[in-house]
Each structure stands twice: as C-alpha cells, then as structure tokens.
Design a protein around this motif. Structure first.
Motif, PDB file in Angstrom:
ATOM      1  N   ARG A  27     -31.854  12.666  23.833  1.00  0.00           N
ATOM      2  CA  ARG A  27     -31.361  13.986  24.255  1.00  0.00           C
ATOM      3  C   ARG A  27     -32.152  14.525  25.443  1.00  0.00           C
ATOM      4  NH1 ARG A  27     -32.133  16.783  18.991  1.00  0.00           N
ATOM      5  NH2 ARG A  27     -31.179  18.695  19.789  1.00  0.00           N
TER       6      ARG A  27
ATOM      7  N   LEU B 133     -30.138  17.256  27.578  1.00  0.00           N
ATOM      8  CA  LEU B 133     -29.681  18.238  26.587  1.00  0.00           C
ATOM      9  C   LEU B 133     -30.821  19.133  26.126  1.00  0.00           C
ATOM     10  CD1 LEU B 133     -27.250  16.086  24.401  1.00  0.00           C
ATOM     11  CD2 LEU B 133     -26.719  17.656  26.260  1.00  0.00           C
TER      12      LEU B 133
ATOM     13  N   PHE C  48     -22.396  11.457  27.088  1.00  0.00           N
ATOM     14  CA  PHE C  48     -23.152  11.428  25.839  1.00  0.00           C
ATOM     15  C   PHE C  48     -22.199  11.297  24.658  1.00  0.00           C
ATOM     16  CE2 PHE C  48     -25.946  12.576  22.447  1.00  0.00           C
ATOM     17  CZ  PHE C  48     -27.243  12.356  22.914  1.00  0.00           C
TER      18      PHE C  48
ATOM     19  N   PHE D 247     -22.250  11.541  20.484  1.00  0.00           N
ATOM     20  CA  PHE D 247     -23.059  11.940  19.327  1.00  0.00           C
ATOM     21  C   PHE D 247     -22.767  11.051  18.121  1.00  0.00           C
ATOM     22  CE2 PHE D 247     -22.743  15.656  21.999  1.00  0.00           C
ATOM     23  CZ  PHE D 247     -24.021  16.162  21.976  1.00  0.00           C
TER      24      PHE D 247
ATOM     25  N   GLN E  69     -21.921  12.035  15.141  1.00  0.00           N
ATOM     26  CA  GLN E  69     -20.641  12.464  14.582  1.00  0.00           C
ATOM     27  C   GLN E  69     -20.391  13.918  14.957  1.00  0.00           C
ATOM     28  OE1 GLN E  69     -20.642  12.593  10.284  1.00  0.00           O
ATOM     29  NE2 GLN E  69     -22.847  12.866  10.223  1.00  0.00           N
TER      30      GLN E  69
ATOM     31  N   GLY F 175     -18.956  15.244  17.375  1.00  0.00           N
ATOM     32  CA  GLY F 175     -19.176  15.609  18.769  1.00  0.00           C
ATOM     33  C   GLY F 175     -17.917  16.101  19.456  1.00  0.00           C
ATOM     34  N   LEU F 176     -16.759  15.849  18.832  1.00  0.00           N
ATOM     35  CA  LEU F 176     -15.504  16.323  19.440  1.00  0.00           C
ATOM     36  C   LEU F 176     -15.337  17.804  19.155  1.00  0.00           C
ATOM     37  CD1 LEU F 176     -13.028  13.425  18.521  1.00  0.00           C
ATOM     38  CD2 LEU F 176     -14.090  13.887  20.741  1.00  0.00           C
TER      39      LEU F 176
ATOM     40  N   VAL G 170     -14.899  20.743  34.370  1.00  0.00           N
ATOM     41  CA  VAL G 170     -16.201  20.332  34.880  1.00  0.00           C
ATOM     42  C   VAL G 170     -16.060  19.443  36.116  1.00  0.00           C
ATOM     43  CG1 VAL G 170     -18.364  19.165  34.327  1.00  0.00           C
ATOM     44  CG2 VAL G 170     -17.157  20.463  32.558  1.00  0.00           C
TER      45      VAL G 170
ATOM     46  N   THR H  92     -23.598  21.669  16.557  1.00  0.00           N
ATOM     47  CA  THR H  92     -23.231  20.451  17.282  1.00  0.00           C
ATOM     48  C   THR H  92     -22.159  20.734  18.334  1.00  0.00           C
ATOM     49  OG1 THR H  92     -21.563  19.939  15.615  1.00  0.00           O
ATOM     50  CG2 THR H  92     -23.702  18.891  15.364  1.00  0.00           C
ATOM     51  N   GLN H  93     -21.343  21.769  18.083  1.00  0.00           N
ATOM     52  CA  GLN H  93     -20.276  22.064  19.033  1.00  0.00           C
ATOM     53  C   GLN H  93     -20.843  22.607  20.341  1.00  0.00           C
ATOM     54  OE1 GLN H  93     -16.507  21.871  18.206  1.00  0.00           O
ATOM     55  NE2 GLN H  93     -17.669  20.266  17.198  1.00  0.00           N
TER      56      GLN H  93
ATOM     57  N   GLU I   1     -23.870  21.918  21.417  1.00  0.00           N
ATOM     58  CA  GLU I   1     -24.547  20.803  22.064  1.00  0.00           C
ATOM     59  C   GLU I   1     -23.532  19.893  22.761  1.00  0.00           C
ATOM     60  OE1 GLU I   1     -27.077  18.401  19.569  1.00  0.00           O
ATOM     61  OE2 GLU I   1     -28.580  18.438  21.148  1.00  0.00           O
ATOM     62  N   ALA I   2     -22.380  19.704  22.105  1.00  0.00           N
ATOM     63  CA  ALA I   2     -21.332  18.892  22.715  1.00  0.00           C
ATOM     64  C   ALA I   2     -20.843  19.539  24.007  1.00  0.00           C
ATOM     65  CB  ALA I   2     -20.173  18.706  21.739  1.00  0.00           C
TER      66      ALA I   2
ATOM     67  N   ARG J 131     -22.558  21.304  26.013  1.00  0.00           N
ATOM     68  CA  ARG J 131     -23.573  21.030  27.015  1.00  0.00           C
ATOM     69  C   ARG J 131     -23.438  19.578  27.507  1.00  0.00           C
ATOM     70  NH1 ARG J 131     -29.897  22.520  26.561  1.00  0.00           N
ATOM     71  NH2 ARG J 131     -29.513  24.082  28.121  1.00  0.00           N
ATOM     72  N   ALA J 132     -23.182  18.683  26.554  1.00  0.00           N
ATOM     73  CA  ALA J 132     -23.103  17.268  26.900  1.00  0.00           C
ATOM     74  C   ALA J 132     -21.929  16.971  27.839  1.00  0.00           C
ATOM     75  CB  ALA J 132     -23.003  16.414  25.636  1.00  0.00           C
ATOM     76  N   VAL J 133     -20.804  17.655  27.672  1.00  0.00           N
ATOM     77  CA  VAL J 133     -19.692  17.378  28.592  1.00  0.00           C
ATOM     78  C   VAL J 133     -19.837  18.142  29.907  1.00  0.00           C
ATOM     79  CG1 VAL J 133     -18.045  16.852  26.750  1.00  0.00           C
ATOM     80  CG2 VAL J 133     -18.135  19.167  27.691  1.00  0.00           C
ATOM     81  N   GLY J 134     -20.839  19.008  29.972  1.00  0.00           N
ATOM     82  CA  GLY J 134     -21.133  19.646  31.245  1.00  0.00           C
ATOM     83  C   GLY J 134     -20.604  21.056  31.402  1.00  0.00           C
TER      84      GLY J 134
ATOM     85  N   GLN K 235     -18.529  28.951  30.324  1.00  0.00           N
ATOM     86  CA  GLN K 235     -17.430  28.086  29.860  1.00  0.00           C
ATOM     87  C   GLN K 235     -17.567  27.791  28.378  1.00  0.00           C
ATOM     88  OE1 GLN K 235     -17.826  24.794  32.631  1.00  0.00           O
ATOM     89  NE2 GLN K 235     -15.954  25.378  33.699  1.00  0.00           N
TER      90      GLN K 235
END
Ligand SMILES: Nc1ncnc2c1ncn2[C@@H]1O[C@H](COP(=O)(O)OP(=O)(O)OP(=O)(O)O)[C@@H](O)[C@H]1O
Ligand SMILES: [Mg+2]
Lengths: 239, 251
Positions: free
Chosen positions: A50, A55, A72, A74, A76, A78-79, A96, B150-151, B153-154, B156-159, B164
């Motif tokens: 991370r 992150l 990235f 995850f 689980q 992560g969607l 993005v 986690t949502q 963090e996700a 952040r991960a997709v940018g 947003q």
C-alpha cells in the motif's frame, strides 16, 4: 522497471494509542518485471504494497518507482458496491483518465469480453461470485493501461476453482507485458509465474519487518540463502 | 409450481390473520353495545380535510427541517471540532432521553414566552423538527459508521480525488444505507405530530378530538382517525420496503 526503496519504515498507531512498528528499514534497489512478496502473516506485506502504491504514506524513508500509472487490486471487496461491474470500470476511466463515455464503454467491454465476464457486466458485486468480483477488479485495474499493477492476495478469499481462474488471468496479462507486484500465499504461482520473489518478515533482532531476501523466484524457492526463509518454505511447502 | 403453492399459502394466511383481527374488533364492538354512526365524516368533512392537510403540512415541513438539523448534528458529531461535537452530543442525548410530550410543553413555553413566537403552527413545526432531528442525526451517524473503509481505499486506488470520493462513492452509499430508515422516520414524524394537539395545533388528531367532543362518537371518530393515519403511513412503509430491496447491494 527500476524500483528503489531507501531505508523505509512504517509504524501504525494502535487503538490503544501505542506505536506499532510494522516495517523497519526496508531497502531495495532492483529492476523488476514481476515480483511476488511472500512472508508470514502480519509481516507487513500489505503495508509495504500500500505504501508503494501510494495509498498510505510511510512514516520514514523514501521510494522511487520509475512509472507513471499504477493499478491496485485488493484482497476482497475492492469493487464499488453501488455500481455494476461495468460501471466499476467505466466511471474511473471517465472521471480519472478523462475517457469519453463511449471510449470507456468500449475499453470496458473489450476487457470483459476477453475474460468471459460480459454476461456479468450489469450485475452489482453482491450478485457476483468472489472469483468474478476479483476478475472484474483486475479488469478495472488494468483498464487504464497501467505500467505496474499491485495485487494484494487477490485469491486468498477464494475457493480453489476460482483461484485458478484469477491466477490464469494475471498470467495472461503478464504474457502481454504487464508488470506487477503481487502479495500472495500461492507459492506455486510465486515460483513459476513471477520473475522475482522477496521475503518480508521480522527477525529476532528487529521489531518490524525487513526484506530478508530478494532474488530470482526459482533460486529463492530451491536454494534459499537465509535460514529464516528456508524454515518458512519448509513449513509452508510440507503439505 | 413451488412458487404458486407458496403464493396460495401466503394469501390464505393473510386472509386468516385479517379475519382474526376483524373478528376481535367486531366482538369488542358488540360488547360495547354501540351502533355505528359515521355520518359525522360528511358533516365535518371540510374540517377533517383541513386537519388532514395540516398534519401533512406539519410532517412535510418538519421532515425537511429535521433532515437539515439531523445532517448538521451528525456532521458535528463526526467532525473534529470538539466544541461542536459536545453541543451535538448534548442535543442528541437530551432529545432522545426525554419524552416528546415534555419537550412540547417545555419548548412551547420557552419559545412562546422567551422568543415571542406566538404562532402555534410555527412553534409546533420547530418543536417537532428539533425532536425528530436528533433521531435523524443518529440514523445518519450509524450510516456513516457503517460505511466500509475498504470503499474509500478503493476510491483512492482508482485515483478519485477527495471530492470525487465524497460525491461518487460516500454519498450514494450513505443514502442507500439510510434511505429506508429515513422513510421510517418520516412515518414517525406523521404519528408524532399528533402530540402537537396538546398545544392546540389544529392538526388531524386535534380536529377529531374536537369533533368527538361535540358528538360523543368516540369509537367511530378514533377508528376513522386511525384509518386516516394509515392512509399516510402504509404507502410510506411500502416505499421503505422498495428502497430496502433496491439498495440491498449493501449487505
Ligand atoms: N490500519 C492499521 N492500524 C493499525 N495496525 C495495522 C493497520 N494495518 C495493519 N496493521 C498491523 O500491521 C501489521 C502488518 O499488517 P499487514 O496487513 O501489512 O500484514 P500482512 O503481511 O499483509 O499480513 P497478512 O498475510 O495476514 O495479510 C499487523 O500486525 C497489523 O495488525
Ligand atoms: Mg495482507
């Protein structure tokens, strides 16, 4: 792809307000295409990943990755739960990466079609199996064509049959030239599909994990130099 | 075929349950030995309609205001400014810890005498909104707390940028989580507004009280009152169920 990590340490503040050192003076400087990170549970693998993915910020030290775009995946969940599989891919592309809606749709459908996920495109994550979710998560991560993909135990929450389909997908992407760093417990995959492997663990002397040994995967698995790595592999490969 | 037999089972049981309830009411009525006379409905129809509309207006305005109060209180409570956090805490705990009827008397006295608000409707709406706002704050607070980290963090991960993330991820998921409960709270507001009759706001309950004081048709009046409230709350319950289904992706 060059990755340099210099004297990187990371501590978390525990709920009791104490500092817990998780990574301690991690150093790394190497060219990699595909790297697996292995090591005992709680050893700080996810934390390191991370940090490298941006992150979280490390408490000390610095790192350089010679690449602009990363993705990235995850372990689980992560969607985004409120979007369909398709929207999970298209909305980040639009918001993005400034794709038009049509371009985003084309790119998403191309990927979903290729990995046999088109029929699941309009379902929300809660209606998908864990394996389908993970494959869509990977599709989402590679959709903007990143130079480097981070995967944090992408299969550890899956049944064996789903594990195989996810690992197949990653392997296929690798054959197309995708670089990745994967944290995994799938030793077969680390050994056979990853060019290099790094072993991350605490030592008796240090509080917080370090990269104990890094090298060609085959060598690490067949002739580990460090006794602690050998011990770990012996234990884990016994069954 | 399985579906069909299940449907039959449901219908039969629903009928049986309704019959039982009706029978109980019927027997009670027989024991009272009264005869039905609903003619007052026609006789007082414009007053009843006015009271009904008043209840609808009180509830709608009360809902909007309490939503506003609830959002602010929840934000303060989740925020970093300690002073506001405590204010919000005191507010929520006081309101949730005391009965509405006491608050109505107390606030009506304070608002009326200290602040000079003599309009009963305005006082009523304010009191109701302050009361319900505390419950809405709790609904929102629980919703925020239940959001999966986690949502974010996700995101952040997709940018996604921070704004947003709030706009595309946090708010939609929060709304999905709290909408069914908010609909339920709206239903509570409608029912709680009946207590404003004690400060003589002429809403539905007060109207019926006045009518029944004239004609002594207590049973029919209150039965009818119940039916009128159900006309408002049952559709809301259905809407709440629909929202629950629609947003079931949360679980
Ligand atoms: N946000 C956090 N706050 C406090 N402590 C944390 C946090 N995240 C991780 N830790 C702690 O840091 C240590 C390392 O965690 P990390 O998740 O990096 O390990 P890991 O090697 O990925 O383990 P696993 O194989 O179980 O996933 C653990 O002891 C964990 O409890
Ligand atoms: Mg981990």
């Amino acid at each position: 792809m060059r990755i340099t990590i210099k004297d990187l340490s990371h501590s978390f503040v525990t709920p009791e307000g104490k500092m817990k050192k998780v990574l301690s003076h991690v150093d790394f400087d190497d060219d990699i295409s595909t790297l697996s990170l292995i090591g005992p549970s709680g050893g700080g693998k996810s934390t390191l990943l991370r940090i490298l993915a941006g992150l979280i910020k490390p408490t000390e030290g610095e790192f350089f990755i010679e690449c602009k775009k990363t993705g990235f995946v995850f372990q689980q969940n992560g969607l985004f739960k409120h979007w369909t599989g398709l929207e999970n891919i298209t909305i980040p592309l639009e918001k993005v990466h400034k794709y038009t809606h049509t371009e985003a749709l084309e790119r998403a459908e191309e990927l979903l079609d290729r990995f046999g996920l088109l029929k699941d495109a309009y379902k929300k994550p809660s209606e998908l199996s864990g394996g389908q979710q993970q494959r869509i998560a990977i599709a989402r991560a590679v959709a903007p064509r990143p130079n480097l993909l981070f995967l944090d135990e992408p299969t550890s929450a899956l049944d064996p049959e789903y594990t195989v389909e996810v690992l197949d997908m990653i392997n296929e992407l690798k054959d197309e030239g995708l670089n990745f760093i994967i944290v995994t417990h799938e030793m077969g995959f680390a050994k056979l599909a990853c060019e290099k492997t790094g072993f991350l663990s605490e030592t008796v002397l240090s509080q917080g994990a370090r990269l104990i040994e890094v090298g060609k995967s085959r060598e690490i698995f067949e002739h580990p130099k460090e006794p602690i790595v050998k011990n770990f592999l012996d234990k884990i490969l016994m069954w | 075929m399985v579906l069909r037999s299940q449907l039959i089972k449901k219908v039969v049981n629903a009928l049986l349950a309704s019959l039982l309830v009706l029978a109980l009411v019927w027997i009670s009525v027989l024991r009272l030995g009264v005869s039905f006379d609903f003619s007052f409905i026609i006789q007082f129809k414009s007053r009843i309609l006015q009271g009904f509309l008043m209840t609808v207006a009180l509830s709608l305005i009360g809902f909007v205001l309490s939503l506003f109060i609830g959002i602010i209180a929840a934000l303060w409570q989740n925020g970093k400014i300690l002073f506001l956090k405590y204010i919000s805490s005191i507010y929520i705990n006081f309101i949730r810890g005391t009965p509405l009827i006491m608050q109505i008397y107390l606030f009506y006295y304070i608002i009326g005498t200290a602040w000079g608000v003599n309009n009963r409707f305005v006082s009523g709406v304010l009191i109701l909104s302050v009361f319900e706002g505390a419950y809405i704050a709790e609904i929102i607070r629980a919703g925020i707390q239940g959001l999966a980290p986690t949502q974010v963090e996700a995101a952040r991960a997709v940018g996604f940028t921070k704004s947003q993330t709030i706009k595309l991820v946090i708010i939609p998921q929060l709304i999905a989580r709290i909408l069914p409960a908010l609909v339920g709270q709206f239903s509570s507001i409608i029912k709680d507004s009946s207590l404003l009759s004690i400060i003589a706001v002429i809403e539905l309950t007060q109207t019926i009280r006045e009518i029944s004081a004239l004609n002594f048709r207590l049973f029919e009046s209150y039965l009818f009152l119940g039916v009128l409230y159900l006309c408002l709350t049952i559709p809301l319950a259905i809407v709440g169920k629909i929202f629950e289904k629609q947003f079931s992706f949360e679980t």
